[in-house]
Design an enzyme around this catalytic site. Structure first.
Site, PDB file in Angstrom:
ATOM      1  N   ILE A 143      73.114  40.106  91.478  1.00 25.31           N
ATOM      2  CA  ILE A 143      73.871  39.912  92.669  1.00 25.31           C
ATOM      3  C   ILE A 143      74.347  38.474  93.029  1.00 25.31           C
ATOM      4  CG2 ILE A 143      72.215  41.720  93.794  1.00 25.31           C
ATOM      5  CD1 ILE A 143      70.603  39.242  94.893  1.00 25.31           C
ATOM      6  N   GLY A 144      74.305  37.655  92.111  1.00 28.49           N
ATOM      7  CA  GLY A 144      74.711  36.349  92.399  1.00 28.49           C
ATOM      8  C   GLY A 144      74.682  35.558  91.098  1.00 28.49           C
ATOM      9  N   GLU A 145      75.847  34.347  90.860  1.00 30.60           N
ATOM     10  CA  GLU A 145      75.871  33.522  89.670  1.00 30.60           C
ATOM     11  C   GLU A 145      76.336  32.253  90.114  1.00 30.60           C
ATOM     12  OE1 GLU A 145      77.948  33.350  85.420  1.00 30.60           O
ATOM     13  OE2 GLU A 145      78.195  34.972  86.690  1.00 30.60           O
ATOM     14  N   GLY A 146      75.354  31.282  89.880  1.00 33.08           N
ATOM     15  CA  GLY A 146      75.726  29.772  90.254  1.00 33.08           C
ATOM     16  C   GLY A 146      75.942  29.052  89.028  1.00 33.08           C
ATOM     17  N   GLY A 147      75.973  27.791  89.113  1.00 31.93           N
ATOM     18  CA  GLY A 147      76.461  27.016  87.859  1.00 31.93           C
ATOM     19  C   GLY A 147      75.491  26.904  87.001  1.00 31.93           C
ATOM     20  N   MET A 148      74.119  26.812  87.412  1.00 34.02           N
ATOM     21  CA  MET A 148      73.110  26.887  86.287  1.00 34.02           C
ATOM     22  C   MET A 148      72.187  28.004  86.246  1.00 34.02           C
ATOM     23  SD  MET A 148      70.665  24.193  88.199  1.00 34.02           S
ATOM     24  CE  MET A 148      69.967  24.680  90.058  1.00 34.02           C
ATOM     25  N   GLY A 149      72.460  29.094  86.974  1.00 39.52           N
ATOM     26  CA  GLY A 149      71.372  30.227  87.160  1.00 39.52           C
ATOM     27  C   GLY A 149      72.129  31.488  87.503  1.00 39.52           C
ATOM     28  N   LYS A 206      65.794  34.443  90.410  1.00 41.17           N
ATOM     29  CA  LYS A 206      66.781  33.324  89.953  1.00 41.17           C
ATOM     30  C   LYS A 206      66.180  33.048  88.567  1.00 41.17           C
ATOM     31  CE  LYS A 206      69.582  29.787  91.350  1.00 41.17           C
ATOM     32  NZ  LYS A 206      69.947  28.743  92.548  1.00 41.17           N
ATOM     33  N   ASP A 266      74.557  21.456 100.367  1.00 43.62           N
ATOM     34  CA  ASP A 266      75.364  22.359 100.187  1.00 43.62           C
ATOM     35  C   ASP A 266      75.489  23.668 101.310  1.00 43.62           C
ATOM     36  OD1 ASP A 266      77.728  23.306  98.847  1.00 43.62           O
ATOM     37  OD2 ASP A 266      76.194  24.621  97.547  1.00 43.62           O
TER      38      ASP A 266
END
Length: 466
Positions: free
Chosen positions: A4-10, A28, A121
């Site tokens: 459901i989501g993707e960040g820079g590190m996870g 996460k 952020d």
């Protein structure tokens, strides 16, 4: 269950927790290949951050651990919602409803600050809104780059790599975008909240996103640090047809929305977004209080920047130009002073000259009046003398002294001779009337010659005159 989501590190997955309560959660986990010391430290810091936070407007952490492959993970509350801006626009929330929602976000941020945590952020996508019954509830998520103020979140070294910009530029404070300093405090989040409120009210970012993306990094830094954002009302009116859609999503008209912003509502985000952080709200709680002040009609803490502050800031920004302008101004002022002094002296000289001229003119007037009076008196004397001569002439005529009459009449000025003079002159010039003289005593006898041409007289003294 699904990504459901993707960040820079996870990566963030929707998962189902079986124990102690069966529920949907957000899982996460660090990405494959990203398990460096720095990433793991940051990941652990986020988990520790969420663990110390307990507020209805912040997503909760339920569990944490490490996979068999050694990749750290943590389980947190799954927020089945959309970003705050999307939710407000889809639900067409009016200004008051948006402010109520935003106030809850401020309360959540204030709780984090009280725990010594700076989010760093804050942006719409990190604030998800879902419905709980008939109430909308915003939740702050993603403390991935949060910074601890008063405590160490992890035993591992957690730092910002030199030259690495953490956060979303459009929502960053001037001090956060400046990589030369790490002096970040809670007022950086206040700035980001101000940008968020700006978007909720005006429907657009203070600075155009495309322009920031096209600009180089140095220009992006300069813009955020130095350029004053336009007022929300000004920004809204510059959008053209887009402004109509923004107003409609707030259940109002462009003119009405612009008027509401312009009156005092826009002072709140503008205060939160001030470049000088000492002039922002002191806390997220104070920002929430000012939102409540607006909703209740109470005087705001915020207000437009003073003219003195704007002038001071302009001077600092354009020191060289201001110094040159000041020097020119000093020269001009000195020139004006000299000109004024010289002008005053010249005016005084002119006044003295005018006073002297007036005195001379007054003296001349007095002299002319005196001369006129003298002439009038001389004329009166001349006429009086003429009248006396006429009177004496008349008396002398009655006495038979024709010679005296003639003397007096001849002495009369020609321009004054009138009918009285003409009469006396006529009767005294008649040859039939003669005055004979020569005796010293009374004449008692006269004798006339037979031819009538001669006469002889005799007096009592025996005098005889032919």
């Amino acid at each position: 269950l699904e990504l459901i989501g993707e960040g820079g590190m996870g990566l963030v997955y929707l998962a189902e927790q079986q124990e102690p309560v069966r529920r949907n959660v957000a899982l996460k986990i660090v990405k494959l290949g990203m398990d460096t010391k720095q990433v793991i430290a940051r990941f652990e810091a986020e988990r520790q951050t969420l663990a110390v936070l307990d507020h209805p407007n912040i997503a909760h952490v339920f569990d944490a651990g490490t996979t068999r492959a050694g990749r750290p993970y943590f389980v947190m509350e799954y927020v089945e919602g959309v970003s705050i801006t999307k939710y407000c626009d889809e639900q067409k929330l009016n200004i008051e409803e948006r402010l109520e929602l935003f106030k809850q976000v401020c309360e959540g941020v204030h709780h984090a600050h009280q725990k010594g945590i700076i989010h760093r952020d804050i942006k719409p996508s990190n604030i998800l809104v879902s419905n709980h019954g008939d109430k909308a509830l915003p939740k702050i998520i993603d403390f991935g780059i949060a910074k601890a103020i008063t405590q160490s979140l992890t035993e591992e070294t957690f730092f910002t790599r030199e030259g690495q910009l953490l956060g979303t530029p459009e929502y960053m404070s001037p001090e956060q975008v400046d990589l030369a300093t790490q002096d970040i405090d809670t007022r950086s989040d206040i700035y980001s909240l101000g940008v968020l409120l700006y978007v909720l009210l005006a429907g657009v970012l203070p600075f155009d996103r495309e322009s920031l993306e096209k600009a180089g990094f140095a220009e992006l830094q300069r813009t955020i640090r130095e350029d004053e954002p336009p007022l929300p009302s000004t920004r809204l009116t510059s959008l053209g047809d887009k402004a109509k859609a923004i107003a409609e999503s707030r259940r109002t008209q462009i003119i009405t929305l612009t008027r509401r912003l312009h009156r005092e509502l826009e002072w709140i985000p503008m205060k939160a977004m001030r470049k000088d952080r000492t002039r922002r709200y002191r806390s997220a709680s104070e920002l929430a209080d000012d939102i409540q002040n607006y909703l209740t009609g109470t005087p705001l803490i915020a207000g437009p920047e003073s003219a003195v502050y704007r002038a001071r800031k302009f001077v600092r920004k354009h020191a060289g130009s201001v110094a040159t302008a000041a020097l020119v101004a000093v020269v001009i002022i000195l020139g004006l002073v000299v000109s004024i002094v010289m002008g005053c002296r010249a005016e005084q000289a002119r006044e003295k000259e005018a006073a002297a001229r007036k005195q001379v003119e007054q003296a001349l007037v007095r002299a002319e009046k005196a001369e006129k009076l003298a002439k009038e008196r001389a004329e009166e004397y001349r006429r009086s003398l003429y009248l006396n001569r006429i009177i004496l002439s008349d008396i002398s005529y009655r006495d038979g002294n024709m010679r005296r009459v003639r003397e007096l009449l001849e002495a009369c000025p020609e321009d004054l001779r009138g009918w009285e003079w003409d009469r006396l002159n006529h009767i005294s010039s008649d040859e039939s009337c003669m005055t004979l003289s020569g005796h010293s005593d009374l004449v008692f006898r006269l004798a006339v010659s037979p031819d009538g041409k001669r006469i002889a007289s005799g007096s009592f003294k025996g005098e005889f005159r032919p």
